[in-house]
Design a protein around this motif. Sequence first.
Motif, short mmCIF file in Angstrom:
data_model
loop_
_atom_site.label_atom_id
_atom_site.label_comp_id
_atom_site.label_asym_id
_atom_site.label_seq_id
_atom_site.Cartn_x
_atom_site.Cartn_y
_atom_site.Cartn_z
N UNK A 165 0.87 -1.34 0.02
CA UNK A 165 0.01 -0.03 0.01
C UNK A 165 0.81 1.13 -0.01
N UNK A 166 1.89 1.18 0.90
CA UNK A 166 2.76 2.48 0.87
C UNK A 166 3.36 2.68 -0.37
N UNK A 167 3.87 1.49 -1.20
CA UNK A 167 4.58 1.53 -2.62
C UNK A 167 3.38 2.46 -3.67
N UNK A 168 2.14 1.74 -3.41
CA UNK A 168 1.22 2.22 -4.45
C UNK A 168 0.87 3.57 -4.26
N UNK A 169 0.89 4.03 -2.97
CA UNK A 169 0.40 5.49 -2.71
C UNK A 169 1.60 6.56 -2.83
N UNK A 170 2.80 6.07 -2.99
CA UNK A 170 3.98 6.88 -3.34
C UNK A 170 4.54 7.32 -1.79
N UNK A 171 4.42 6.56 -0.95
CA UNK A 171 4.85 6.73 0.48
C UNK A 171 6.19 6.24 1.01
N UNK A 172 6.60 5.24 0.12
CA UNK A 172 7.76 4.51 0.20
C UNK A 172 8.70 4.63 -0.92
#
Length: 184
Positions: A165-172
């Motif tokens: 989820x973090x990768x998909x939202x651009x937070x990782x």
Amino acid sequence: MELDFRWEFVIVFVMYFYGVSSQSQCHLNISAPYVSHSPLVPCEFLPMDFLECSDPIDLRGNDTAREELKYGCSRWGGNRYEEVQMSAVNCTVLPNIECYGNRTFQKEGFPCIKYTGHYFTTTFLYSLLLGFLGMDRFCLGHTGTAVGKLLTVGGVGIWWVVDIILLATGNLMPEDGSNWMPYV
């Protein structure tokens, strides 16, 4: 016969005169005012194809140095245009390009973005397939949390889903602050 000799003399003289003058170097007087109808363009107006520019200076988070210098990058990257800092860099005109003015100058408008080979698609596939082993975090350079994720088998699956989820939202993002490579 005498007429031919005169013409030959004139031709040899003209060739010698123009041959010597074409080899001499033309030195521009930079202090002279620019004439707008001259064939020379000011060096600052040349397109990027005729310039060699340095990379933006990395100020390593020092906002005070950025305010003093009026250029440089205190932070790198960003997900949106508004988040990206802009900087000035030193540019030099390529050899054999004629222009008016200083051949080395500062040019504005360079984004503080760097790429270090991190691809979003590859990292996302690692996260989906091997994320429970921390492969996605190893790939991004987050070594400490990657080892923790490996030892806990993806936080018993919870950490694995959270990282997707973090990768998909651009937070990782990559640890070094670089941006994703723009093409797959």
